[in-house]
Design an enzyme around this catalytic site. Structure first.
Site, PDB file in Angstrom:
ATOM      1  N   THR A   2      -0.785   3.540   9.489  1.00 51.19           N
ATOM      2  CA  THR A   2      -1.928   3.625  10.044  1.00 51.19           C
ATOM      3  C   THR A   2      -2.287   2.989  11.198  1.00 51.19           C
ATOM      4  O   THR A   2      -2.738   2.832  12.752  1.00 51.19           O
ATOM      5  CB  THR A   2      -2.929   2.901   9.303  1.00 51.19           C
ATOM      6  N   ASP A  60       3.594   9.125   7.555  1.00 51.38           N
ATOM      7  CA  ASP A  60       3.028   8.653   6.716  1.00 51.38           C
ATOM      8  C   ASP A  60       3.070   8.244   5.194  1.00 51.38           C
ATOM      9  O   ASP A  60       4.091   8.807   4.871  1.00 51.38           O
ATOM     10  CB  ASP A  60       1.777   9.279   6.495  1.00 51.38           C
ATOM     11  N   SER A  61       2.773   6.482   5.147  1.00 50.66           N
ATOM     12  CA  SER A  61       3.690   6.196   3.740  1.00 50.66           C
ATOM     13  C   SER A  61       2.908   7.034   2.906  1.00 50.66           C
ATOM     14  O   SER A  61       3.977   7.056   1.878  1.00 50.66           O
ATOM     15  CB  SER A  61       3.557   4.452   3.412  1.00 50.66           C
ATOM     16  N   SER A  62       2.267   7.911   2.377  1.00 49.27           N
ATOM     17  CA  SER A  62       1.878   8.520   1.307  1.00 49.27           C
ATOM     18  C   SER A  62       3.487   9.765   1.131  1.00 49.27           C
ATOM     19  O   SER A  62       3.469  10.280   0.286  1.00 49.27           O
ATOM     20  CB  SER A  62       0.961   9.401   1.255  1.00 49.27           C
ATOM     21  N   ASP A  75      -0.377   2.670   2.764  1.00 48.99           N
ATOM     22  CA  ASP A  75      -0.551   3.037   0.866  1.00 48.99           C
ATOM     23  C   ASP A  75       0.104   3.440  -0.353  1.00 48.99           C
ATOM     24  O   ASP A  75      -0.493   3.020  -1.267  1.00 48.99           O
ATOM     25  CB  ASP A  75      -1.110   5.220   0.961  1.00 48.99           C
ATOM     26  N   THR A 112       0.625  -2.643 -18.153  1.00 48.30           N
ATOM     27  CA  THR A 112      -1.287  -2.583 -19.171  1.00 48.30           C
ATOM     28  C   THR A 112      -1.665  -2.058 -17.518  1.00 48.30           C
ATOM     29  O   THR A 112      -1.542  -1.847 -16.832  1.00 48.30           O
ATOM     30  CB  THR A 112      -1.657  -4.177 -19.435  1.00 48.30           C
ATOM     31  N   GLN A 113      -2.808  -1.307 -17.862  1.00 47.52           N
ATOM     32  CA  GLN A 113      -3.219  -0.443 -16.974  1.00 47.52           C
ATOM     33  C   GLN A 113      -3.825  -2.042 -16.257  1.00 47.52           C
ATOM     34  O   GLN A 113      -4.611  -1.846 -15.116  1.00 47.52           O
ATOM     35  CB  GLN A 113      -4.096   0.179 -17.168  1.00 47.52           C
ATOM     36  N   CYS A 114      -4.472  -2.854 -16.633  1.00 43.76           N
ATOM     37  CA  CYS A 114      -4.610  -4.222 -15.809  1.00 43.76           C
ATOM     38  C   CYS A 114      -4.284  -4.427 -15.017  1.00 43.76           C
ATOM     39  O   CYS A 114      -2.927  -4.452 -15.286  1.00 43.76           O
ATOM     40  CB  CYS A 114      -5.518  -5.192 -17.160  1.00 43.76           C
TER      41      CYS A 114
HETATM   42  N1  ASP Z   1      -1.936   6.673   4.977  1.00 45.79           N
HETATM   43  C1  ASP Z   1      -1.570   5.133   5.775  1.00 45.79           C
HETATM   44  C2  ASP Z   1      -0.182   4.772   4.958  1.00 45.79           C
HETATM   45  O1  ASP Z   1      -0.258   4.346   4.225  1.00 45.79           O
HETATM   46  C3  ASP Z   1      -2.952   4.399   5.275  1.00 45.79           C
HETATM   47  C4  ASP Z   1      -2.118   3.413   6.069  1.00 45.79           C
HETATM   48  O2  ASP Z   1      -1.067   2.915   6.811  1.00 45.79           O
HETATM   49  O3  ASP Z   1      -2.234   1.830   4.977  1.00 45.79           O
HETATM   50  O4  ASP Z   1       0.272   5.331   5.810  1.00 45.79           O
END
Ligand code: ASP
Length: 348
Positions: free
Chosen positions: A19, A63-65, A96, A281-283
């Site tokens: 972003t 995009d880091s996804s 992300d 753990t999920q916590c």
């Molecule tokens: N979707 C964006 C990413 O992780 C979100 C961000 O940059 O905060 O690349």
């Protein structure tokens, strides 16, 4: 020239995307990545820091996804090849998966003696209320901070919203707040107010061996997240994932899971086949304590390993890192349950 004899501080910014460098596409209205030039144009103050800053920009930005283990290896290799030239590194990255990248880099970069600071922002750099300006400027200052010629923070960290966290202890917990990250099981390494206050006792010591850049990760890892009502087919499908070598079992509370016989038998059979199962753990805070409750005692008996207080991100990347090194099962367990880069609290 040797960085200790040079007066000016040299920082390498590695711009991966996210972003921080996105603009609104006039056609679709969606955020799309742009180049680094806009970042520099939007933060002209960078020049006043007095550092020599160079930029290595990913093209196209990511995009880091879409982050991948191969890119973590590439990032580690870039840092390795530029290690002598720069005093510190700032990685601009989407928030992300930033905690995954920070965790992976912490394992790939053994004996790190210079700061590697990941940062990004919740609002693009060009927006009036952007958080990118503060995040980037302070990340640069932290990457440059030295005492007696030595880096103050020789670690892979995340700097976001006035806080510096150990990378492999961090988690993105909020998709809207500027304060997007936290580290529940380890204190922040620094906090930025009118000055940057470093918590020296929490920061890793300088290593006494040269940097070693690892170049391999093994992604034959799966995740089994517990939930009330999870069915046998799902459990068996995950445990039977072709090629899978390790499964992260995300349990309730302090490491607890169902005691239903079919569930325990499925896990036990998978372990007998050679699968590694690590309990985390999920916590977001606290640790796994196998055997504390009846609902984790059987897990311990059948040979599930404890992930202690590892974050999911650290557990996953640590497994990818260790599996790629072809250790014996006994050694793999010992390394998994030991702190390699400050990622888990030993004896905790
Ligand atoms: N979707 C964006 C990413 O992780 C979100 C961000 O940059 O905060 O690349």
């Amino acid at each position: 020239m040797n960085s200790r004899r040079r007066k000016t501080t040299r920082i390498l910014i590695i711009y991966t995307g996210g972003t921080v460098g996105m603009v609104v596409d006039t056609g679709s209205g969606a955020l799309k990545p742009i180049g680094f030039r806009e970042i520099r144009d939007n933060i002209p103050e960078i020049v006043r820091l007095g550092f020599e800053i160079e930029v290595h920009a990913f093209n196209p930005p990511l995009d880091s996804s879409n982050m991948q283990p191969a890119i973590w290896v590439e990032l580690a290799a870039i840092i390795g090849s530029k290690y002598e030239t720069y005093d510190g590194f700032v990685i601009l990255h989407g928030s992300d998966t930033m905690a995954f990248t920070a965790s992976a880099l912490s394992f790939l970069l053994e004996n790190l003696a210079k700061p590697v600071i990941l940062t990004g922002s919740q609002l693009p750099i060009g927006e009036i209320r952007t958080d990118a300006r503060e995040n980037i400027i302070t990340a640069l200052e932290i990457a440059a901070a030295r005492k007696g010629g030595k880096a103050l923070v020789p670690e892979v960290c995340i700097y976001f919203d006035y806080q510096l966290f150990r990378g492999n202890r961090s988690k993105k917990y909020n998709a809207e707040k500027f304060e997007a990250f936290y580290s529940m099981n380890y204190p922040p390494l620094a906090e930025a107010g009118i000055s940057i206050k470093y918590r020296r006792e929490a920061i890793a010591r300088l290593p006494d061996a040269p940097l070693k850049v690892h170049r391999q990760l093994d992604n034959q890892v799966a995740v089994l997240k517990m939930f009330p009502g999870i069915n046998r087919h799902t459990v068996e499908a995950i445990l039977g994932t072709p090629g899978c070598r390790a499964v992260i079992l995300e349990t309730f509370g302090s490491g607890n899971a169902s005691t239903e016989p079919w569930f325990i038998s499925a896990l036990a059979a998978a372990i007998t086949r050679g699968l590694v199962i690590v309990d985390i753990t999920q916590c977001d805070g606290g640790a796994v304590e196998l055997g504390r409750y009846e609902t984790s005692a059987q897990l311990q008996q059948i040979g599930v390993w404890s992930g202690h207080d590892l974050t999911f991100e650290a557990a996953l990347t640590k497994l990818m890192f260790l599996l790629a090194q072809k250790h014996s099962r006994k050694r793999l367990r010992m390394l998994m349950e030991t702190s390699l880069r400050g990622e888990l609290t030993e004896g905790g």
